[in-house]
Each structure stands twice: as C-alpha cells, then as structure tokens.
Scaffold this active site. Structure first.
Site, PDB file in Angstrom:
ATOM      1  N   ASP A 338       0.821  -1.216   0.000  1.00 26.90           N
ATOM      2  CA  ASP A 338       0.000   0.000   0.000  1.00 26.90           C
ATOM      3  C   ASP A 338       0.851   1.260   0.000  1.00 26.90           C
ATOM      4  O   ASP A 338       0.392   2.331   0.428  1.00 26.90           O
ATOM      5  CB  ASP A 338      -0.910   0.019   1.234  1.00 26.90           C
ATOM      6  CG  ASP A 338      -1.775  -1.225   1.327  1.00 26.90           C
ATOM      7  OD1 ASP A 338      -2.352  -1.608   0.298  1.00 26.90           O
ATOM      8  OD2 ASP A 338      -1.851  -1.821   2.408  1.00 26.90           O
ATOM      9  N   SER A 363       2.503   6.853   0.654  1.00 29.32           N
ATOM     10  CA  SER A 363       1.585   5.977   1.380  1.00 29.32           C
ATOM     11  C   SER A 363       0.225   6.094   0.724  1.00 29.32           C
ATOM     12  O   SER A 363      -0.306   7.207   0.601  1.00 29.32           O
ATOM     13  CB  SER A 363       1.499   6.366   2.859  1.00 29.32           C
ATOM     14  OG  SER A 363       0.458   5.650   3.501  1.00 29.32           O
ATOM     15  N   ARG A 364      -0.335   4.970   0.304  1.00 31.65           N
ATOM     16  CA  ARG A 364      -1.624   5.018  -0.394  1.00 31.65           C
ATOM     17  C   ARG A 364      -2.798   5.071   0.570  1.00 31.65           C
ATOM     18  O   ARG A 364      -3.945   5.028   0.143  1.00 31.65           O
ATOM     19  CB  ARG A 364      -1.743   3.806  -1.327  1.00 31.65           C
ATOM     20  CG  ARG A 364      -0.664   3.793  -2.403  1.00 31.65           C
ATOM     21  CD  ARG A 364      -0.864   2.699  -3.442  1.00 31.65           C
ATOM     22  NE  ARG A 364       0.234   2.712  -4.381  1.00 31.65           N
ATOM     23  CZ  ARG A 364       1.304   1.936  -4.304  1.00 31.65           C
ATOM     24  NH1 ARG A 364       1.407   1.080  -3.303  1.00 31.65           N
ATOM     25  NH2 ARG A 364       2.262   1.999  -5.193  1.00 31.65           N
ATOM     26  N   VAL A 365      -2.519   5.104   1.859  1.00 31.47           N
ATOM     27  CA  VAL A 365      -3.560   5.331   2.863  1.00 31.47           C
ATOM     28  C   VAL A 365      -3.422   6.740   3.410  1.00 31.47           C
ATOM     29  O   VAL A 365      -4.349   7.529   3.410  1.00 31.47           O
ATOM     30  CB  VAL A 365      -3.469   4.281   3.987  1.00 31.47           C
ATOM     31  CG1 VAL A 365      -4.525   4.538   5.042  1.00 31.47           C
ATOM     32  CG2 VAL A 365      -3.622   2.877   3.409  1.00 31.47           C
TER      33      VAL A 365
END
Length: 504
Positions: A338, A363-365
C-alpha cells in the site's frame, strides 16, 4: 508374584491388544539429496506442502509434485540423510506454535527456542500457510501507527492494517527504520514480530540488542532464520511470523510484523525452484514468486467489528541495487503493498538520516490514518519541502537570490534539519506536532545549526514543563484545539528565543 509370571502376564496382555491384519503404509524413497532439497519417489498420494518425515529424523515439506517424484524442501540439517533412506507422509502441513508464550522470546521459524530460556508453552499450533481474510471480513484502515519517526509520521502516515514497503540500497538504514517503529510501540497496545530472513548473525544481534534495550521486549517476538540454516526454514520464516501475528489479530488485538527482508526470501525461493528444476523466468526467478509474496502480504489486514476489530500491520523490507526500483522483485513488492518508503544512498552518505527520499516515497492510505493534530500542523509541509529541494538545485548555479526565495531556502533548510533524527529515539505525537508547528511558524529560521540541535534536545523537557496537559490531550484525542496551539507556540517561542540568545 514371581518376576517370570509378571512378564508372562504383561506379554499376554500386549498380544491380546495387538490388532491383527494387514497394515498399509505409504513409504517413499530418497532418490537424490543436495543443497537442502531431496527428490523423493514412491509417495503418489502426498499433497502440496504436506509435511514429510524421514526415518533418520529430519522433516521437510513437499514443494513440487510431479508424476514420478516429489521435490521436498528440508527443514532440518541433512547430514544423516542419503539416497535410499525411507520417507513417510504425515498427512499434515507445517505448523508453528502461537500464543502469549512466545512473547519476549527468540525462536526459529518452527517456534523452537534459540535464546536458551527453556521450552515454550503455546496456546495452539497453526499452519504456516493460511488464507487471507476476505473482503467482507475487512474494515477500513483509519487508525494510525505512530512510528515515532518525524519524516514518516508527517509525510507518509501509516495505518493499522496497512502494508508499507521499506526499500533501498544496502546499508541505508532500512532495518533501523523498522526497529525504530517497533521501539515506538513500547507505550501502545501493539504486539511486534521481527522476522530476520538470511540476515547476518551480527546484524540480527544488533537488532535484538536494540529491541531489548529500547523496546518493550516482553511484547515482542523475534523469528530468526540465519543464512546458515536450511533453505526450507528461510522459506517458511515470513509465513511462520505471519501466523504468529495473526493469532493476536484474530483475538481482537493489534500486531505489527517486520520482515527483513523479502529480497533474500525471493533469492531462497529462486534457489529452491532451480534445485527442484522448475522453469526459470525473469532474472531466473520462477513465475510464481509474485504469487508467493502476494499471498503472504495479503494476510495483513484490519478486521471488521464482527471479526473482533483486530489488525495486523506489515512492514516488509526489500533491497535494491544502485537505486534500481524497476528490478523484478522491487516492482513486484511495490505493486503488492500500500505504499513504499524509499531510502536513498546519497542522502544517507550526506548525513540525512533517516535517508527517506520524499519524492518517490508514498503511502496510499496516508491522511486517512494521520492524527488530526499532526495533519493540521503539517498540511503544507510536503509541498514546502518539495519546493525547497527544487529551489536549492537552481540556486546552486549562483546569481542574486531574491529575499522571498532566500526566506524559503532558509525555512527549507531548517525543515531538513528537523527531519534528521537519531536512531532509537522515537518521538511522541505531541512532540512531533510541536516541532512541526515551530518550523511552520518560522520560529526556527533565526537559529544556527548548533542552536537548532540544542532546541531539539530541550524540546521534550520544555514541553513537559510548560504544556504537559496539552501533550496529554493531543496523545489522548489526537486533536489540537486553537487554545492548545497557542499554548504550544508560547512554549516554543520562549525556547527558541532562549536558544537564539545563547552563544554558539
């Protein structure tokens, strides 16, 4: 009763209890053995990943099934094995002990103790290969994992249940960043598992020493598969660590696993594949290496309320050569995870530690998990830092610099200095918020490097003395009210003035 009579009575009882009739036994034969892999014939009913037992004592598991033979990867040393030895199927798969009895211990991938502290009492034994939670069983990743590393928490926030790759060239601080994240959990409810795959004994010793000295080691598990161990142990090590961590996640607790590193694990997988004569693909890796790592990392998740709301966060580590992120294994892992934190060798050599390359890390969050107080304080931080890096490159060519540009360069230089952090010194959330506020408000612009270093050293003490209640509130609620921000700025201004008036 005479001794002979007792013996006769016992012998008669054993004969009466013996089941008479034909006994079916599946027995195979070792055809070849070398480099931790045995080729076996005569076990047509063996299943993939089934645990096999050799008459001389060692165990292995079936990795390759062909019509006339089985490729078995050994889990023990093969000194006593030779061609012709008998081997049996067990009908079971490789299992590891799980439970609270492992906390504070150093074990091998099969859960056998390596720390000399005696046997381990396990709650249960679970297979090393387990299915990942389904989509319905998962929940949104919204709760933060505070790493205590300012550059990560402000720019690439991590969440509980996330899979964030740490990647970079050799000796750029990848393991240190992961260990610092574990140390930062000493005041949280997270249980940490550190898995060393093929790492040098000296490197593992340093990591263990750091955990025992700075972390809450009684809530840590260290799984070690050294370079001298059989390849089977190195191969199952990440899966065994995941199983140990999942036990706590499935009980509604929170766990963090560091796998150091998956590049060496991929090399072990390639070695086993070539020895068992599987077809090589790109860079000689077998075609299933992506699937191996995908099914491993997919097991990290945040579970739904119906499943107990537990979480398992994964920080796999991977190695690059000359910063090449487009190599086979790095691209695989980047696409599975992620996000990635990329460590740059040039920044490391220049003394910028942690050597995080903010331009390619992501960070894909991200902001969904970041504490609101830190998100509000650092809302323009990444953009400001990126602009500073570009301006710095252009101004190296010389010429007159406008005051406005010079002010941004000064602010950026202070920001870069603030993002430097010594190893094993994680920061608390309140301290991170305060330090970011000090940069954003320009309180550090007038400080020389030595004064700035002293400012950081005195920060925690000054905040405890002048704004302890605000710190507790930030760490409890994660929020920063206007009045609290004013109280922090008052303490920070006073500290900055005292350092600026001190002789350098």
């Amino acid at each position: 009763m005479p001794h002979d009579a007792l013996w006769l009575k016992d012998a008669a009882a054993r004969v009466r209890s013996t089941a008479l009739g034909p006994l079916a036994e599946h027995r195979g034969r070792v055809e070849e053995i070398a480099d931790g892999v045995a080729m076996i014939s005569g076990l047509p009913d063996v299943r993939l990943d089934e645990l096999l037992r050799f008459d001389t004592g060692p165990f292995g598991f079936a990795q390759v099934l062909e019509p006339d033979r089985i490729g078995c990867v050994l889990l023990d040393a093969a000194h006593a094995l030779q061609a012709g030895d008998a081997v049996h199927g067990t009908g079971d798969v490789v299992r590891v002990p799980v439970g609270a009895g492992l906390l504070g211990r150093i074990v091998d991938p099969l859960g056998r103790p390596l720390d000399g502290k005696g046997s381990i009492t396990a709650d249960a034994t679970l297979p090393v290969e387990r299915d990942a939670p389904g989509i319905i069983e998962r929940d949104l990743v919204v709760n933060p994992v505070q790493t205590g590393v300012l550059v990560v928490d402000t720019l690439f926030a991590l969440g509980r249940g996330q899979r964030e790759l740490i990647i970079g060239d050799p000796a750029t601080g990848k393991t240190t960043l992961a260990i610092d994240t574990i140390i930062a959990q000493r005041d949280t409810d997270m249980i940490c598992i550190y898995v060393a795959v093929g790492q040098k004994t000296s490197a593992v010793r340093r990591a263990v020493d750091a955990l025992q000295t700075h972390a809450a080691f009684d809530r840590c598990i260290v799984v070690v598969a050294g370079p001298a161990t059989p390849p089977g142990l190195q191969w199952i090590a990440p899966f065994a660590g995941m199983t140990m961590a999942e036990h706590f996640r499935d009980k509604g607790q929170h766990a963090l696993i560091v796998i150091d590193d998956l590049s060496k694990h991929a090399a072990t997988h390639r070695e086993i594949a070539l020895l068992t004569r599987q077809s090589p693909g790109r860079e000689a890796y077998p075609g299933d290496v992506f699937y191996v790592h995908a099914r491993l990392l997919e097991r990290a998740a945040k579970l739904s309320v119906a499943k107990g709301s537990g979480s398992l966060t994964a920080l796999p580590i991977a190695q690059t050569e000359a910063g090449n992120l487009s190599a086979y294994i790095p691209t695989n892992l980047i696409s599975i995870t992620d996000g990635q934190i990329v460590l740059d060798a040039r920044l490391f050599q220049e003394g910028q530690k942690p050597a995080v390359d903010v331009g390619v890390s992501v960070s894909r969050v991200g902001g969904k998990t970041q504490a609101p107080a830190l998100r509000d304080a650092a809302k323009s931080l990444r953009l400001d830092y990126a602009q500073f890096l570009e301006m710095e490159v252009f101004t190296r060519f010389g010429g007159t610099i406008e005051p406005r540009v010079q002010a941004k360069l000064t602010r950026g230089a202070r920001l870069r200095a603030v993002l430097r952090q010594n190893q094993h010194t994680p920061m608390r959330l309140g301290e991170e918020v305060a330090l970011v506020l000090a940069v954003q408000e320009g309180l550090l612009d007038a400080l020389a490097p030595d004064q700035l270093a002293r400012f950081r050293d005195e920060l925690a003490k000054s905040l405890e003395a002048g704004a302890a209640d605000v710190l507790r509130k930030i760490e409890t609620t994660g929020k920063l009210e206007t009045a609290d921000e004013a109280a922090l700025l008052a303490v920070l201004s006073k500290l900055a003035i005292s350092q600026a008036t001190t002789d350098v």
